[in-house]
Design a protein around this motif. Structure first.
Motif, short mmCIF file in Angstrom:
data_model
loop_
_atom_site.label_atom_id
_atom_site.label_comp_id
_atom_site.label_asym_id
_atom_site.label_seq_id
_atom_site.Cartn_x
_atom_site.Cartn_y
_atom_site.Cartn_z
N SER A 77 0.86 -1.18 0.00
CA SER A 77 0.00 0.00 0.00
C SER A 77 0.89 1.22 0.00
CB SER A 77 -0.93 0.01 1.23
OG SER A 77 -0.18 0.01 2.43
N TYR A 78 0.32 2.37 -0.35
CA TYR A 78 1.04 3.64 -0.32
C TYR A 78 2.38 3.54 -1.07
CZ TYR A 78 -2.56 4.65 3.05
OH TYR A 78 -3.80 4.82 3.64
N TYR B 177 4.77 5.25 -3.72
CA TYR B 177 5.03 6.60 -4.22
C TYR B 177 6.33 6.65 -4.99
CZ TYR B 177 1.68 7.94 -0.54
OH TYR B 177 0.58 8.05 0.26
N PRO C 222 -3.21 7.32 8.44
CA PRO C 222 -3.96 8.08 7.42
C PRO C 222 -5.47 8.14 7.67
CG PRO C 222 -2.30 6.70 6.37
CD PRO C 222 -2.31 6.32 7.83
N ASP D 203 -9.93 6.98 0.02
CA ASP D 203 -8.82 7.09 -0.93
C ASP D 203 -9.09 8.30 -1.82
OD1 ASP D 203 -6.77 6.73 -2.69
OD2 ASP D 203 -7.44 4.78 -3.45
N PRO E 158 -6.99 11.96 -3.48
CA PRO E 158 -5.74 12.70 -3.59
C PRO E 158 -5.75 13.91 -2.65
CG PRO E 158 -6.67 12.26 -5.77
CD PRO E 158 -7.73 11.92 -4.77
N GLU F 110 3.11 17.08 -0.98
CA GLU F 110 3.27 15.92 -0.09
C GLU F 110 4.76 15.61 0.03
OE1 GLU F 110 0.52 12.47 -0.62
OE2 GLU F 110 0.07 13.51 -2.50
N ASN G 70 1.47 16.58 4.54
CA ASN G 70 0.65 17.15 3.47
C ASN G 70 0.49 18.64 3.74
OD1 ASN G 70 -0.58 14.40 2.31
ND2 ASN G 70 -0.67 14.33 4.54
N THR H 72 1.78 9.45 -7.04
CA THR H 72 1.21 8.39 -6.22
C THR H 72 0.76 7.26 -7.15
OG1 THR H 72 0.43 9.98 -4.58
CG2 THR H 72 -0.60 7.81 -4.57
N LYS I 8 -0.11 4.09 -5.73
CA LYS I 8 -1.11 3.35 -4.95
C LYS I 8 -1.20 4.00 -3.58
CE LYS I 8 -2.05 -1.50 -3.60
NZ LYS I 8 -1.45 -2.86 -3.57
N ARG I 9 -2.43 4.21 -3.12
CA ARG I 9 -2.59 4.64 -1.75
C ARG I 9 -2.97 3.42 -0.91
NH1 ARG I 9 -3.89 9.45 -4.44
NH2 ARG I 9 -5.90 8.61 -5.06
#
Length: 333
Positions: free
Chosen positions: A95-96, A98, A147, A227, A229, A238, A280, A312, A314-315
């Motif tokens: 996950s996440y 970047y 998050p 989810d 942006p 970010e 952020n 990004t 994948k979050r």
């Protein structure tokens, strides 16, 4: 997604906050809390989801099952970074994901259920190619902010928040079975999938799906994330921060940062640095002010490395679709 062309009005922003509180809250209840009709709440939600702006994602909270959480950093040659990031994002245990620092660094999060799985991941399953110049893995030893509790989307009053808050988690022991994989797979695509859709995916009855969802949520094993942006919410800058903090002050610094509205993640880690944060900010100027004023005031931080997020991949949950901005640039080329 070309987020600079998307504007969320007050109702949209309050809808986002409502879903952050409880991603499966009935739209009837959300409408009541927001002071709009159920149809209006449903129409707003469908519009944002169809535009690719907003998803609710159901995800596994491995910490409740004793899983190991890792953050992984890979340094790549520029021509390999995008493909490597997409390969990592396609894995169900990541996950996440970047792209950072000019497109030559990748950051991602991974959960592994056991020490053996951690060893297999780190020694055998991570991408290995000459275009990846270095890999480092850092075990997360404790979270101070996550998050799903980030203050960025907050728009509702405490009274409204209380009306939406799901039941608190308890200490129930729970284990996952084979059908749970199908349940989590579908929820990772659409956290608001209907009981009928979930029953079809798992082979359970709808009543069994309802009971299982309740049990997993109350045990804290299943959580729902919004989810979206950060740029859509007005946070255009970010960054990931890796900090070295004096051990005797680590908890105090982490706790202080967890209360900063700019921060969506604070975690203690192993490795040459001992604290990780996701930040952020509204703009690069705001990021600079945050680093030189709020972070600088925490004098127990000895060193800090800052890496801006440039893309990004994948979050949480499923791999993100290709964004419109990227598609437009390709068409122009």
């Amino acid at each position: 997604m070309q987020t600079d062309t998307v504007t969320l009005d007050d109702t949209d922003q309050r809808l986002v906050h409502a879903l952050q509180i409880d991603g499966r809250a009935p739209l009837r209840l959300i409408g009541e809390v927001l002071g709009v009709s159920e149809n209006t709440a449903a129409r707003r939600y469908r519009r944002l989801r169809a535009a690719g702006i907003l998803r609710v994602v159901g995800t596994l909270n491995g910490a409740r099952l004793g899983y190991h959480a890792w953050t992984i950093r890979l340094q790549c040659t520029p021509d390999a970074a995008t493909a490597t990031a997409k390969a990592l994002a396609a894995r169900p245990d990541t996950s996440y994901v970047y792209l950072l620092s000019g497109g030559t660094e990748i950051s991602c999060s991974v959960q592994t259920p056991s020490a053996d799985e951690s060893e297999a991941l780190l020694l055998h399953k991570l991408p290995r190619t000459g275009r990846i110049t270095s890999v480092s893995a850092h075990l997360l030893l404790g979270n101070y902010a996550l998050p799903n509790n980030w203050a960025g989307p907050a728009r509702l009053t405490p009274e409204q928040t209380a009306l939406l808050a799901p039941l608190p988690t308890d200490d129930s022991d729970i284990s996952l079975g084979p059908a749970d994989r199908s349940l989590f797979d579908l929820l990772s695509q659409d956290g608001r999938a209907s009981h009928t859709e979930l029953a079809a995916a798992t082979g359970w009855s709808e009543s069994t799906v309802r009971r299982r969802l309740t049990a997993l949520r109350q045990a804290g094993v299943l959580i729902f994330l919004v989810d979206i942006p950060p740029a859509v919410l007005g946070f255009g800058a970010e960054a990931r921060l890796w900090m070295s903090v004096r051990p005797s002050r680590l908890t105090a610094v982490a706790s202080a940062m967890a209360h900063h509205p700019e921060v969506s993640l604070v975690a203690q880690t192993t490795g040459p640095t001992n604290l990780l944060a996701a930040v952020n900010c509204r703009s690069s100027l705001d990021l600079a002010r945050y680093l030189t004023e709020r972070i600088a005031s925490l004098d127990a931080i000895h060193t800090m490395e800052t890496a801006p997020v440039i893309r990004t991949v994948k979050r949480a949950g499923a791999l993100l679709p290709i964004d419109r901005a990227t598609r437009s640039r390709r068409n122009e080329e």
